[in-house]
Enzyme design. Sequence first.
Site, short mmCIF file in Angstrom:
data_model
loop_
_atom_site.label_atom_id
_atom_site.label_comp_id
_atom_site.label_asym_id
_atom_site.label_seq_id
_atom_site.Cartn_x
_atom_site.Cartn_y
_atom_site.Cartn_z
N LYS A 262 -25.94 -8.33 -31.19
CA LYS A 262 -25.08 -9.18 -30.31
C LYS A 262 -24.05 -9.99 -31.04
O LYS A 262 -23.12 -10.95 -30.42
CB LYS A 262 -25.77 -10.17 -29.35
CG LYS A 262 -27.16 -9.95 -28.61
CD LYS A 262 -26.76 -8.34 -28.05
CE LYS A 262 -25.59 -8.14 -27.20
NZ LYS A 262 -25.47 -6.78 -26.59
N THR B 204 -20.99 -6.05 -33.01
CA THR B 204 -21.13 -4.52 -33.69
C THR B 204 -20.30 -3.61 -32.88
O THR B 204 -19.34 -2.90 -33.61
CB THR B 204 -22.49 -4.08 -33.45
OG1 THR B 204 -23.48 -5.21 -33.44
CG2 THR B 204 -22.89 -3.32 -34.51
N TRP C 247 -17.69 -4.14 -31.01
CA TRP C 247 -16.30 -4.50 -31.44
C TRP C 247 -15.89 -3.88 -32.72
O TRP C 247 -14.72 -3.36 -32.88
CB TRP C 247 -16.06 -5.77 -31.14
CG TRP C 247 -14.80 -6.39 -31.33
CD1 TRP C 247 -13.63 -5.73 -30.73
CD2 TRP C 247 -14.41 -7.82 -31.23
NE1 TRP C 247 -12.52 -6.60 -30.82
CE2 TRP C 247 -13.02 -8.03 -30.94
CE3 TRP C 247 -15.12 -8.98 -31.22
CZ2 TRP C 247 -12.46 -9.01 -30.75
CZ3 TRP C 247 -14.47 -10.15 -31.08
CH2 TRP C 247 -13.10 -10.22 -30.95
N HIS D 166 -28.97 -2.82 -37.75
CA HIS D 166 -29.21 -4.38 -37.46
C HIS D 166 -30.20 -4.81 -38.50
O HIS D 166 -30.70 -6.14 -38.31
CB HIS D 166 -29.73 -4.62 -36.24
CG HIS D 166 -28.72 -4.35 -35.00
ND1 HIS D 166 -27.31 -4.79 -34.95
CD2 HIS D 166 -29.07 -3.97 -33.73
CE1 HIS D 166 -27.01 -4.62 -33.87
NE2 HIS D 166 -27.86 -3.83 -32.97
N SER E 160 -26.40 -14.08 -25.28
CA SER E 160 -25.97 -12.52 -25.37
C SER E 160 -27.19 -11.93 -25.43
O SER E 160 -27.42 -10.74 -24.56
CB SER E 160 -25.02 -12.47 -26.47
OG SER E 160 -24.48 -11.09 -26.23
N TYR F 195 -17.38 -13.31 -36.07
CA TYR F 195 -16.83 -13.17 -34.73
C TYR F 195 -15.97 -14.23 -34.08
O TYR F 195 -14.86 -13.68 -33.52
CB TYR F 195 -18.10 -13.03 -33.61
CG TYR F 195 -18.14 -12.81 -32.25
CD1 TYR F 195 -18.05 -11.48 -31.72
CD2 TYR F 195 -17.85 -13.97 -31.45
CE1 TYR F 195 -17.85 -11.34 -30.42
CE2 TYR F 195 -17.44 -13.81 -30.02
CZ TYR F 195 -17.52 -12.27 -29.32
OH TYR F 195 -17.29 -12.27 -28.07
N SER G 129 -9.02 -5.03 -27.64
CA SER G 129 -9.30 -6.43 -26.81
C SER G 129 -10.33 -6.16 -25.59
O SER G 129 -10.65 -5.20 -25.53
CB SER G 129 -8.08 -6.86 -26.03
OG SER G 129 -8.01 -5.76 -24.93
N PHE H 240 -22.74 -4.76 -20.29
CA PHE H 240 -22.77 -4.78 -21.82
C PHE H 240 -21.65 -5.61 -22.34
O PHE H 240 -21.73 -6.56 -23.03
CB PHE H 240 -22.92 -3.55 -22.39
CG PHE H 240 -22.51 -3.46 -23.94
CD1 PHE H 240 -23.88 -3.71 -24.64
CD2 PHE H 240 -21.51 -3.50 -24.54
CE1 PHE H 240 -23.82 -3.86 -25.93
CE2 PHE H 240 -21.51 -3.78 -25.88
CZ PHE H 240 -22.49 -3.78 -26.52
N ARG I 67 -20.07 -8.44 -21.53
CA ARG I 67 -20.59 -9.41 -20.57
C ARG I 67 -19.15 -10.40 -20.42
O ARG I 67 -18.97 -10.87 -19.38
CB ARG I 67 -21.68 -10.01 -21.08
CG ARG I 67 -22.45 -10.99 -20.16
CD ARG I 67 -23.68 -11.55 -20.83
NE ARG I 67 -23.39 -12.36 -21.84
CZ ARG I 67 -22.96 -13.59 -21.79
NH1 ARG I 67 -23.30 -14.16 -20.73
NH2 ARG I 67 -22.78 -14.21 -23.03
N LYS I 68 -18.99 -11.44 -21.35
CA LYS I 68 -17.91 -12.32 -21.39
C LYS I 68 -17.20 -12.15 -22.63
O LYS I 68 -15.82 -12.57 -22.51
CB LYS I 68 -18.69 -13.61 -21.35
CG LYS I 68 -19.51 -14.20 -20.02
CD LYS I 68 -19.31 -15.40 -19.89
CE LYS I 68 -19.81 -15.71 -18.34
NZ LYS I 68 -20.07 -17.08 -18.19
P1 A3P Z 1 -21.30 -11.51 -24.94
O1 A3P Z 1 -22.65 -10.99 -24.30
O2 A3P Z 1 -21.48 -12.77 -25.28
O3 A3P Z 1 -20.24 -11.01 -23.93
P2 A3P Z 1 -22.98 -5.98 -30.01
O4 A3P Z 1 -22.05 -5.09 -29.79
O5 A3P Z 1 -23.26 -6.54 -31.35
O6 A3P Z 1 -24.18 -5.88 -29.07
O7 A3P Z 1 -22.36 -7.35 -29.23
C1 A3P Z 1 -22.11 -7.40 -27.85
C2 A3P Z 1 -21.33 -8.91 -27.72
O8 A3P Z 1 -20.07 -8.65 -28.16
C3 A3P Z 1 -21.34 -9.01 -26.17
O9 A3P Z 1 -21.05 -10.63 -26.31
C4 A3P Z 1 -19.77 -8.54 -25.99
O10 A3P Z 1 -19.18 -8.94 -24.69
C5 A3P Z 1 -19.07 -8.75 -27.21
N1 A3P Z 1 -17.77 -7.95 -27.30
C6 A3P Z 1 -17.85 -6.60 -27.48
N2 A3P Z 1 -16.36 -6.28 -27.63
C7 A3P Z 1 -15.55 -7.26 -27.64
C8 A3P Z 1 -14.42 -7.52 -27.60
N3 A3P Z 1 -13.56 -6.58 -27.89
N4 A3P Z 1 -13.99 -9.13 -27.56
C9 A3P Z 1 -14.90 -9.83 -27.56
N5 A3P Z 1 -15.98 -9.81 -27.60
C10 A3P Z 1 -16.57 -8.57 -27.44
#
Ligand code: A3P
Length: 303
Positions: A56, A59, A61, A116, A146, A201, A236, A263, A265-266
């Site tokens: 979370k 990754t 991104w 991870h 998250s 992040y 984005s 997935f 989410r915010k």
């Molecule tokens: P939230 O649950 O707080 O929204 P991972 O890929 O490591 O599982 O992480 C997922 C988290 O990264 C989620 O957080 C997801 O919304 C956030 N995320 C993914 N892409 C993103 C982006 N382009 N910009 C900002 N946050 C992003």
Amino acid sequence: MDPQQLHKYLDQMKVVEVKLGHVDGIPLIQTTCDMWDKFQNFQAREDDLLIATYPKAGTTWMQEIVDLIMLQGDVEKSMRAPGYVKVPFLDLNPKPMPSGVDAANAMPSPRVLKTHMPIKLVPPSFWEKNCKVIYVARNAKDIMVSYFYFQKLNLRLPDPGTWNEYFSTFLAGDVAWGSWFDHVIDWWKAKEEHRILYVFYEDIIEDPKREIRKIAKFMEQEVSDEVLETIHHHTSFEVMKDNPMANFTTLPPEVFDQSISKFMRKGKVGDWKNHFLVSQNIVFDEEYRKRMEGSGLTFREEL
Ligand code: A3P
């Protein structure tokens, strides 16, 4: 993997019994433990790039950013397959899909790979081959929130229980891939010895273009202003959340049930404030102070 084969695998994916096992004191999904020798003996190649994160931390991104840097901003090519096919997740053994190790072995170089694992469990060949690693770290409070929602939607991880229960479980490090504290600290220390770019992040949220440039430099790739603009836009939150190759909607609900929580989410810094009770914040801050003291690492919980 060809798209037809992928569809066949996805159609066959079912709800499975979820169990965690342990390796060297770290809780891991049982099917990962079942392939432990194979995982440890994974053969990295010199030009592999490993994306390592605590779950979370951003990754997916980072995977999109790295892929688009390698493709010089060619968005069409970046949509060739879902992120979990483009970047094999080494730790996973998600039958009937091939394990992450098998998927990586079948892939031509240059490969981008995901793990991870805490650093002590990373296959030694990555260090023998002096591979580059991008480590993404995110503040623990937002990770906890998250991960809580992720454990609800990901039916291959244990049910997190209530938020109050999960708060204790997470602080005790009793979640898949273990303690957040040990993870971020041990990877931080390893920067001294290995080729690791440690990215936050919160920094990417604050200034995505600055961080994309930093990542490209580490990858020894030139990016023009135009390419940078494209990568920035396409990675984005708003664009990725509607990109089926990035938002995991290609996975069946037996695996990721996104009617429970999305997935994507915010994607914010500070959402923990909507979840932490005042008393939990006090407990967390005290534990954080004890565990992080002397680590030289600081996290931003708000911007
Ligand atoms: P939230 O649950 O707080 O929204 P991972 O890929 O490591 O599982 O992480 C997922 C988290 O990264 C989620 O957080 C997801 O919304 C956030 N995320 C993914 N892409 C993103 C982006 N382009 N910009 C900002 N946050 C992003």
